[in-house]
Design a protein around this motif. Structure first.
Motif, short mmCIF file in Angstrom:
data_model
loop_
_atom_site.label_atom_id
_atom_site.label_comp_id
_atom_site.label_asym_id
_atom_site.label_seq_id
_atom_site.Cartn_x
_atom_site.Cartn_y
_atom_site.Cartn_z
N GLN A 1 0.82 -1.22 0.00
CA GLN A 1 0.00 0.00 0.00
C GLN A 1 0.86 1.28 0.00
O GLN A 1 0.46 2.30 -0.56
CB GLN A 1 -0.93 -0.02 1.21
CG GLN A 1 -2.04 -1.08 1.12
CD GLN A 1 -2.76 -1.31 2.42
OE1 GLN A 1 -2.42 -0.70 3.45
NE2 GLN A 1 -3.75 -2.22 2.42
N ALA A 2 2.03 1.18 0.64
CA ALA A 2 2.93 2.35 0.66
C ALA A 2 3.76 2.47 -0.62
O ALA A 2 4.55 3.39 -0.77
CB ALA A 2 3.86 2.25 1.87
N ASN A 3 3.55 1.51 -1.53
CA ASN A 3 4.30 1.52 -2.80
C ASN A 3 5.81 1.42 -2.56
O ASN A 3 6.61 1.97 -3.31
CB ASN A 3 3.97 2.79 -3.60
CG ASN A 3 3.99 2.52 -5.10
OD1 ASN A 3 4.21 1.39 -5.52
ND2 ASN A 3 3.75 3.55 -5.88
N ALA B 1 -6.64 -9.94 -2.21
CA ALA B 1 -7.11 -8.56 -2.35
C ALA B 1 -6.00 -7.61 -2.81
O ALA B 1 -6.26 -6.50 -3.30
CB ALA B 1 -7.68 -8.09 -1.00
N LEU B 2 -4.78 -8.05 -2.65
CA LEU B 2 -3.66 -7.20 -3.11
C LEU B 2 -3.50 -7.23 -4.63
O LEU B 2 -2.83 -6.37 -5.20
CB LEU B 2 -2.35 -7.66 -2.44
CG LEU B 2 -2.25 -7.47 -0.92
CD1 LEU B 2 -0.96 -8.06 -0.40
CD2 LEU B 2 -2.35 -5.98 -0.56
N GLY B 3 -4.09 -8.19 -5.29
CA GLY B 3 -3.94 -8.32 -6.74
C GLY B 3 -4.38 -7.07 -7.51
O GLY B 3 -3.62 -6.54 -8.33
N PRO B 4 -5.64 -6.57 -7.31
CA PRO B 4 -6.06 -5.36 -8.04
C PRO B 4 -5.15 -4.14 -7.75
O PRO B 4 -4.87 -3.33 -8.65
CB PRO B 4 -7.48 -5.12 -7.53
CG PRO B 4 -7.94 -6.47 -7.08
CD PRO B 4 -6.75 -7.15 -6.51
N LEU B 5 -4.73 -4.02 -6.49
CA LEU B 5 -3.85 -2.89 -6.14
C LEU B 5 -2.54 -2.98 -6.91
O LEU B 5 -2.02 -1.98 -7.43
CB LEU B 5 -3.60 -2.89 -4.63
CG LEU B 5 -2.64 -1.79 -4.11
CD1 LEU B 5 -3.19 -0.41 -4.47
CD2 LEU B 5 -2.45 -1.92 -2.60
N LEU B 6 -1.99 -4.21 -6.99
CA LEU B 6 -0.75 -4.39 -7.74
C LEU B 6 -0.95 -4.07 -9.22
O LEU B 6 -0.07 -3.50 -9.88
CB LEU B 6 -0.23 -5.82 -7.57
CG LEU B 6 0.30 -6.18 -6.17
CD1 LEU B 6 0.69 -7.66 -6.12
CD2 LEU B 6 1.49 -5.31 -5.82
N ALA B 7 -2.12 -4.40 -9.75
CA ALA B 7 -2.41 -4.09 -11.16
C ALA B 7 -2.44 -2.58 -11.38
O ALA B 7 -1.92 -2.06 -12.38
CB ALA B 7 -3.74 -4.73 -11.55
N GLU B 8 -3.08 -1.85 -10.42
CA GLU B 8 -3.10 -0.38 -10.54
C GLU B 8 -1.69 0.19 -10.47
O GLU B 8 -1.34 1.12 -11.23
CB GLU B 8 -3.95 0.20 -9.40
CG GLU B 8 -5.44 -0.09 -9.52
CD GLU B 8 -6.22 0.46 -8.33
OE1 GLU B 8 -5.58 1.17 -7.51
OE2 GLU B 8 -7.42 0.20 -8.23
N GLN B 9 -0.89 -0.37 -9.55
CA GLN B 9 0.48 0.13 -9.41
C GLN B 9 1.30 -0.15 -10.67
O GLN B 9 2.11 0.70 -11.10
CB GLN B 9 1.15 -0.49 -8.18
CG GLN B 9 0.57 0.00 -6.86
CD GLN B 9 1.24 -0.65 -5.65
OE1 GLN B 9 2.03 -1.60 -5.80
NE2 GLN B 9 0.92 -0.16 -4.47
N ARG B 10 1.09 -1.34 -11.27
CA ARG B 10 1.82 -1.63 -12.51
C ARG B 10 1.42 -0.66 -13.61
O ARG B 10 2.27 -0.17 -14.37
CB ARG B 10 1.53 -3.07 -12.94
CG ARG B 10 2.39 -4.11 -12.23
CD ARG B 10 2.30 -5.46 -12.94
NE ARG B 10 0.96 -6.03 -12.84
CZ ARG B 10 0.54 -6.80 -11.83
NH1 ARG B 10 1.37 -7.09 -10.84
NH2 ARG B 10 -0.67 -7.29 -11.83
N ALA B 11 0.12 -0.36 -13.69
CA ALA B 11 -0.35 0.60 -14.72
C ALA B 11 0.25 1.98 -14.47
O ALA B 11 0.68 2.68 -15.41
CB ALA B 11 -1.87 0.65 -14.72
N ALA B 12 0.25 2.38 -13.17
CA ALA B 12 0.81 3.70 -12.83
C ALA B 12 2.31 3.75 -13.16
O ALA B 12 2.82 4.76 -13.69
CB ALA B 12 0.59 4.01 -11.35
#
Length: 371
Positions: A23-25, A61-72
């Motif tokens: 979450q803290a990237n 639940a971390l999967g979608p967050l990781l996808a957003e981070q990869r896109a970012a």
């Protein structure tokens, strides 16, 4: 059971920590993906007592967050790549401008700065990056070659200037003992003109060359000034003689007896020449005063000649004769007009006679002046 419960607590701690870091990237998407897979395996294979299914759900639940981070991250890389491309194009443009220019003083430093900046920029796709680099490298090479050629030519010119100035120094040093003050001063002026035309030598040598050249001039002009000062002291006595002669000369004015004044001035002029030279700072004043007396005497002489000029006297006499004849004829015509009673004719002739009589009086006075 307590032992297996503690194992579960350790897994909870590990999942909590992973969630916070994701979450803290704090991890890259690839690192986070690997960590999630590792922890998932630990949970799946765990021999522990607790809600293991909830831990797996949290990891999922971390999967979608990781996808957003990869896109970012992808978008950020694309943005930085575009910025890098634009900046590299600007660097290439600046380098090509320098390569076509002639800024030899600052250009090399500027190209070094541009190279360092290039190294810090993100790479582009290979084809684009290589094409831009070739242009940048070509501009640097072009500038470096032109700069070397310029300084090579400049070194040659400076070498030529040095040789020319060394010859001028030798000429200047040969003149230092000359006592022909006027001609030698002219030669030094010519040497100075040729020195300027020679152009600059290398900075490290030019100052020393100038010092030698200037030193030779200073030696000559110092000797000349000393000689002139001694000469001026010697001429001071002559100036005192001429001051006394000026008192005599100025006493001749105003001129009352022209012949006597001319004789006296001729004698003064001979003594003036015999008195000799005077200091340079007195020459102008003394010559102006004696010239003023001479001009005054000459003015009186010219005025006398003007009054006794034979040609002018003859012209005046001729004018009188003509006027007298014309007046006599006018008087005869006037008498005839009166006899015939022609009042208009009488008036014209009387006016004419008065005018001619006035001219005759002026002509007689002029003739009297010449007489």
């Amino acid at each position: 059971l307590a032992f297996f419960a503690r194992r579960f607590d350790a897994l909870v701690f590990e999942v909590d920590l992973l969630e916070k870091r994701v979450q803290a990237n704090a991890l890259s998407p690839e690192e986070a993906k690997g960590s999630v897979a590792k922890v998932r395996n630990e949970v799946t294979e765990a021999k522990a007592v607790g809600d293991l299914a909830s831990l797996l759900a949290r990891l999922d639940a971390l999967g979608p967050l990781l996808a957003e981070q990869r896109a970012a991250r992808r978008d950020e890389r694309a943005r930085k790549t575009e910025e890098s491309r634009q900046r590299k194009e600007q660097i290439v443009g600046a380098a090509e401008k320098l390569g076509n220019g002639r800024d030899w003083r600052n250009g090399a430093n500027r190209l070094r700065d541009l190279l360092e900046e290039w190294k810090g920029l993100a790479r582009l796709d290979r084809a684009t990056d290589d094409a831009l680099w070739r242009r940048f490298s070509s501009a640097r090479t072009s500038y470096t070659r032109a700069r070397k050629a310029h300084f090579s030519e400049l070194d040659e010119q400076r070498g030529t200037a040095k040789s020319a100035k060394e010859r001028l120094i030798r000429e200047a040093e040969e003149l230092t003992t000359s006592t022909e003050w006027g001609p030698t001063a002219g030669k030094y002026r010519d040497l100075m003109t040729r020195w300027k035309e020679a152009g600059p030598a290398a900075k490290s040598e030019d100052d020393a060359l100038w010092k030698r050249f200037r030193g030779a001039q200073d030696q000559f002009f110092g000797a000349r000034d000393a000689a002139m000062a001694a000469q001026d002291a010697e001429f001071e006595a002559n100036a005192e003689k001429k001051d006394a002669l000026l008192v005599e000369a100025e006493a001749l004015l105003p001129v009352t007896d022209l012949a006597k004044a001319k004789r006296a001035f001729r004698d003064l002029a001979e003594r003036w020449e015999a008195a000799g030279k005077v200091p340079r700072n007195r020459m102008k004043d003394l010559e102006a005063r004696i010239h003023k007396v001479e001009q005054a005497i000459r003015g009186v002489e010219d005025a006398k000649w003007s009054r006794t000029d034979p040609e002018k006297s003859a012209r005046a006499d001729d004018m009188i004769s003509k006027l007298e004849k014309t007046i006599a004829e006018t008087e005869s015509d006037l008498a005839a007009a009166r006899e015939h009673g022609d009042a208009k004719r009488v008036k014209q002739l009387e006016d004419n006679l008065a005018s001619r009589q006035s001219f005759l009086d002026i002509a007689r006075r002029t003739a009297a002046d010449f007489g």
